[in-house]
Scaffold this active site. Sequence first.
Site, PDB file in Angstrom:
ATOM      1  N   ILE A  60     -35.728  17.105-138.786  1.00 22.14           N
ATOM      2  CA  ILE A  60     -35.601  17.784-140.128  1.00 22.14           C
ATOM      3  C   ILE A  60     -35.519  17.060-141.404  1.00 22.14           C
ATOM      4  CG2 ILE A  60     -33.187  18.319-140.278  1.00 22.14           C
ATOM      5  CD1 ILE A  60     -33.908  21.356-141.003  1.00 22.14           C
ATOM      6  N   CYS A  61     -36.211  17.497-142.458  1.00 21.99           N
ATOM      7  CA  CYS A  61     -36.104  16.633-143.583  1.00 21.99           C
ATOM      8  C   CYS A  61     -36.111  17.690-144.856  1.00 21.99           C
ATOM      9  CB  CYS A  61     -37.219  15.629-144.084  1.00 21.99           C
ATOM     10  SG  CYS A  61     -38.876  16.352-144.050  1.00 21.99           S
ATOM     11  N   ARG A  62     -36.241  17.564-146.085  1.00 23.01           N
ATOM     12  CA  ARG A  62     -36.330  18.388-147.025  1.00 23.01           C
ATOM     13  C   ARG A  62     -37.421  19.520-146.970  1.00 23.01           C
ATOM     14  NH1 ARG A  62     -38.491  19.502-152.459  1.00 23.01           N
ATOM     15  NH2 ARG A  62     -36.963  20.642-153.756  1.00 23.01           N
ATOM     16  N   GLY A  64     -40.496  18.697-144.548  1.00 21.79           N
ATOM     17  CA  GLY A  64     -41.163  18.818-143.191  1.00 21.79           C
ATOM     18  C   GLY A  64     -42.103  17.390-143.207  1.00 21.79           C
ATOM     19  N   MET A  88     -35.280  21.886-144.565  1.00 26.32           N
ATOM     20  CA  MET A  88     -34.035  22.142-145.126  1.00 26.32           C
ATOM     21  C   MET A  88     -34.355  23.124-146.293  1.00 26.32           C
ATOM     22  SD  MET A  88     -31.539  21.071-143.574  1.00 26.32           S
ATOM     23  CE  MET A  88     -30.083  21.802-144.802  1.00 26.32           C
TER      24      MET A  88
END
Length: 109
Positions: A60-62, A64, A88
């Site tokens: 996961i990141c901010r 995708g 996120m």
Amino acid sequence: MPTVEVGDLADGAFLLDVREDDEWQAGHAAGALHIPISEFVARYGELTETAPQDGRIHVICRSGSRSAQVAMYLVQQGIDAVNVDGGMQVWAATGRPVVDDKGQPGFVL
């Protein structure tokens, strides 16, 4: 690229957060492993030591994009990894808890 929707993640699913330190400190999923994408290659061993040997890694990141790069790398290494679609931002928007470094309510930077 294999992806999973936030709503389809089981409670307790193994999460690898690849956002940078300032993003992590502002807010993250409790229990996630944090290895920033900028340090990923150097810290790869931490993931192999921490991740469940027979389980999937949800990256996961901010939003995708960065997590898709890391998930693709992991898949190329023969690891069962998927990108968390929407990252996120979607995690927080769906009401999943976001905590800061002190365990208090956080926010997505």
